[in-house]
Design a protein around this motif. Structure first.
Motif, short mmCIF file in Angstrom:
data_model
loop_
_atom_site.label_atom_id
_atom_site.label_comp_id
_atom_site.label_asym_id
_atom_site.label_seq_id
_atom_site.Cartn_x
_atom_site.Cartn_y
_atom_site.Cartn_z
N GLU A 1 -5.12 14.27 -3.62
CA GLU A 1 -4.81 15.64 -3.20
C GLU A 1 -5.75 16.10 -2.10
N ALA A 2 -7.02 15.71 -2.22
CA ALA A 2 -8.02 16.11 -1.21
C ALA A 2 -7.72 15.45 0.13
N VAL A 3 -7.34 14.15 0.09
CA VAL A 3 -7.01 13.44 1.34
C VAL A 3 -5.78 14.05 1.99
N GLN A 4 -4.76 14.30 1.21
CA GLN A 4 -3.54 14.89 1.75
C GLN A 4 -3.84 16.26 2.37
N ASP A 5 -4.56 17.08 1.65
CA ASP A 5 -4.87 18.43 2.15
C ASP A 5 -5.71 18.36 3.42
N PHE A 6 -6.70 17.45 3.46
CA PHE A 6 -7.58 17.34 4.62
C PHE A 6 -6.79 17.00 5.88
N TYR A 7 -5.94 16.00 5.80
CA TYR A 7 -5.22 15.56 7.00
C TYR A 7 -4.08 16.51 7.37
N GLN A 8 -3.49 17.16 6.41
CA GLN A 8 -2.47 18.16 6.74
C GLN A 8 -3.09 19.30 7.54
N LYS A 9 -4.27 19.73 7.15
CA LYS A 9 -4.95 20.80 7.89
C LYS A 9 -5.45 20.31 9.24
N LYS A 10 -5.97 19.09 9.27
CA LYS A 10 -6.52 18.56 10.52
C LYS A 10 -5.45 18.35 11.56
N TRP A 11 -4.29 17.85 11.14
CA TRP A 11 -3.21 17.55 12.08
C TRP A 11 -2.17 18.65 12.16
N ARG A 12 -2.30 19.64 11.31
CA ARG A 12 -1.37 20.78 11.28
C ARG A 12 0.08 20.32 11.12
N LYS A 13 0.28 19.48 10.13
CA LYS A 13 1.63 19.00 9.82
C LYS A 13 1.70 18.63 8.34
N LYS A 14 2.89 18.64 7.82
CA LYS A 14 3.11 18.27 6.43
C LYS A 14 3.18 16.74 6.32
N GLY B 1 0.83 -1.20 0.00
CA GLY B 1 0.00 0.00 0.00
C GLY B 1 0.86 1.24 0.00
N GLU B 2 0.23 2.37 0.12
CA GLU B 2 0.95 3.63 0.24
C GLU B 2 0.07 4.62 0.98
N GLY B 3 0.65 5.74 1.35
CA GLY B 3 -0.15 6.72 2.07
C GLY B 3 0.66 7.96 2.40
N PHE B 4 -0.03 8.91 2.98
CA PHE B 4 0.58 10.18 3.37
C PHE B 4 1.01 10.07 4.82
N ILE B 5 2.33 10.15 5.03
CA ILE B 5 2.95 9.87 6.32
C ILE B 5 3.69 11.10 6.81
N ASP B 6 3.67 11.29 8.13
CA ASP B 6 4.48 12.33 8.76
C ASP B 6 5.95 11.95 8.61
N PRO B 7 6.79 12.78 7.97
CA PRO B 7 8.20 12.40 7.75
C PRO B 7 8.96 12.10 9.03
N ILE B 8 8.47 12.59 10.17
CA ILE B 8 9.18 12.31 11.43
C ILE B 8 9.21 10.81 11.73
N VAL B 9 8.24 10.07 11.18
CA VAL B 9 8.18 8.64 11.42
C VAL B 9 9.40 7.93 10.86
N VAL B 10 9.94 8.44 9.76
CA VAL B 10 11.04 7.76 9.09
C VAL B 10 12.37 8.49 9.22
N ARG B 11 12.40 9.54 10.01
CA ARG B 11 13.61 10.35 10.08
C ARG B 11 14.76 9.63 10.77
N LYS B 12 14.47 8.86 11.80
CA LYS B 12 15.51 8.13 12.51
C LYS B 12 14.87 7.04 13.36
N PRO B 13 15.62 6.01 13.72
CA PRO B 13 15.07 5.02 14.66
C PRO B 13 14.73 5.69 15.99
N THR B 14 13.59 5.39 16.55
CA THR B 14 13.17 6.07 17.77
C THR B 14 14.09 5.76 18.94
N TRP B 15 14.80 4.63 18.91
CA TRP B 15 15.70 4.27 20.00
C TRP B 15 17.14 4.51 19.58
N ALA B 16 17.39 5.50 18.73
CA ALA B 16 18.61 5.69 17.95
C ALA B 16 19.92 5.67 18.73
#
Length: 470
Positions: free
Chosen positions: A307-320, A249-264
């Motif tokens: 585009e509508a899904v991406q825009d909706f959740y970016q506004k709802k969560w206030r994040k890119k 699958g695929e989806g619109f993800i907060d880049p912080i999820v993949v920026r680094k291992p959480t236990w880095a």
């Protein structure tokens, strides 16, 4: 090199892939006389390339297995890199009817640490073996082996006075003594010409000819006995496992999820972010082990709905949010119907060719579907992303990588395994195996690191045996 009547060595190592290179490392620190037999040449040749063509049936066809089973010095690790991760305790303990490994996670973790430098990594990456099993999702990134593991340079072996390296020596089969306790000879071919060499009783033999190659040799018929040498209990070639790999699958993800291992705290050189379900959840839900990694999707125009899904959740969560692909790797359950057999035709080296069956089962794919949907719900619940799940990719178009495992598995009894806990073939005092063919369960990741760990462990065992004079 001229044929000889006797392979006179303390240890004979068959193959030069990571499955045997790691066995050699402890042995090279001793005075043991070592003979290394490699079926390929120093580089891949047309003759060597044609040796691994088989009759492939199921979800892997068109030379998929053979294309990942290279006959050249250094084996496939010279060519293929990959995303490697260690097994975890849950993989070893025989959950839900799956076979149990004949060693525990503490011992395996020890050898993950010892072998990590061979993988180009710091030993601290072995921290991946353990985590809080009560977590629903665990951040468990892959090590990216890039460039590929390289053993192209044979000079370390050629320059060692205790090592004799013979390339283009394809082992065909073994012979044994009258009591069926020791390997006493090896049939082999050099560019199609067949030879025989005897082996002394106290010579240790390590077969590391690949996940399929180990079984192929042990299935070759014997001239004067009813069963093949090494297949006395009829289990060689059974329970072939591989790795379903699917873009789920695929989806619109907060880049912080993949920026680094959480236990880095692990200093990765290169890593790929990925998630697995915690062991408690896997056990409760009877899921197989699966990992879902996140990679930036290929640049493409978004549909108006996307585009509508991406825009909706970016506004709802206030994040890119950015578009990522969810790519799943999963284990395959051992199943006796997934197997290899030999056929009447022989390849140019004189080995009977293989017929290979490998089909994913319902539980293999349904576990993958459940894991992906749970991760999607996890992202949405925690405002980390919104994703789709591709049903057709999972159930109608499954594929994967040919990491052949399980067909000479080790265990605690000859009733359920080909080898004992060290990799020694049950019937023989001097024949050992290494490679992914030993794995009772396959896990979800490229098996290279586990092969390396087991190789170092076997090397230590052989050093101890040589010291004892056994």
């Amino acid at each position: 090199m001229e044929p000889v009547k006797t392979f006179d060595a303390d240890v004979i190592v068959i193959g030069t892939s990571i499955a045997t290179q790691t066995v050699l490392l402890p042995l090279l620190k001793t005075n043991a006389r070592i003979l290394v037999l490699e079926g390929g040449d120093y580089e891949l040749t047309p003759f060597g390339n044609n040796l691994t063509f088989s009759d492939e049936r199921g979800h892997y066809i068109n030379h998929h297995w053979g294309g990942h089973w290279l006959r050249q010095y250094g084996g496939a690790s010279r060519v293929w890199n990959g995303f490697s991760a260690p097994l975890e305790n849950w993989d070893l303990i025989g959950i839900d009817g799956r076979p149990k490994w004949p060693l525990g996670i503490d011992e395996l973790e020890k050898y993950y640490r010892i072998s990590a430098p061979v993988m180009g990594e710091d030993p601290s990456v072995a921290n991946l073996t353990k985590y809080n099993i009560a977590q629903e999702f665990v951040d468990r990134p892959y090590i990216i082996m890039d460039p590929a593991l390289a053993y192209a340079d044979a000079k370390p072996l050629l320059n060692n006075k205790n090592v004799e390296l013979r390339v283009k020596h394809n082992v065909i089969k073994f012979t044994c003594d009258d009591s069926g306790s020791f390997i006493n000879g090896i049939w082999y071919s050099v560019e199609g010409t067949v030879h025989f060499a005897s082996v002394k009783k106290n010579t240790k033999i390590v077969l590391g000819a690949g996940g399929l190659g180990n079984a192929q040799i042990l299935l070759q018929p014997a001239a004067n006995r009813r069963v093949a040498v090494g297949n006395e209990f009829g289990l060689v070639g059974k329970t072939l496992m591989a790795h379903p790999h699917i873009a789920v699958g695929e989806g619109f993800i907060d880049p912080i999820v993949v920026r680094k291992p959480t236990w880095a705290q692990v200093n990765y050189k290169k890593w790929l972010p990925a998630y697995i379900i915690g062991a408690d959840y896997k056990t409760k839900l009877k899921l197989l082990n699966a990992s879902v990694s996140l990679t930036i999707s290929a640049i493409r125009p978004l549909s108006p709905n996307e585009e509508a899904v991406q825009d909706f959740y970016q506004k709802k969560w206030r994040k890119k949010l950015e578009l990522y692909t969810l790519y799943a790797r999963t284990e395959q359950l051992p199943n006796a119907d997934n197997r290899i057999e030999i056929i009447a035709d022989k390849n140019a080296a004189g080995l009977h060719k293989l017929k290979i069956y490998c089909v994913f089962g319902a539980r293999d794919l349904m576990s993958l579907d459940t894991t992906t949907r749970m991760l999607s719900e996890h992202f949405l619940k925690n405002k980390l992303g919104v994703t789709t799940v591709d049903n057709d990719a999972i159930f109608l178009k499954p594929w994967g990588w040919a990491h052949p495992s399980g067909i000479t598995r080790f265990g605690t009894s000859p009733k359920e395994s080909v080898c004992d806990h060290t990799g020694r073939v049950w019937s023989y005092q001097n024949l050992y195996l290494n490679g992914s063919s030993l794995f009772p369960t396959v896990g979800y990741a490229n098996p290279t690191w586990t092969i390396a760990a087991l190789g170092m462990r076997l090397g230590d065992h052989l050093v101890a045996e040589l010291k004892k004079g056994t």
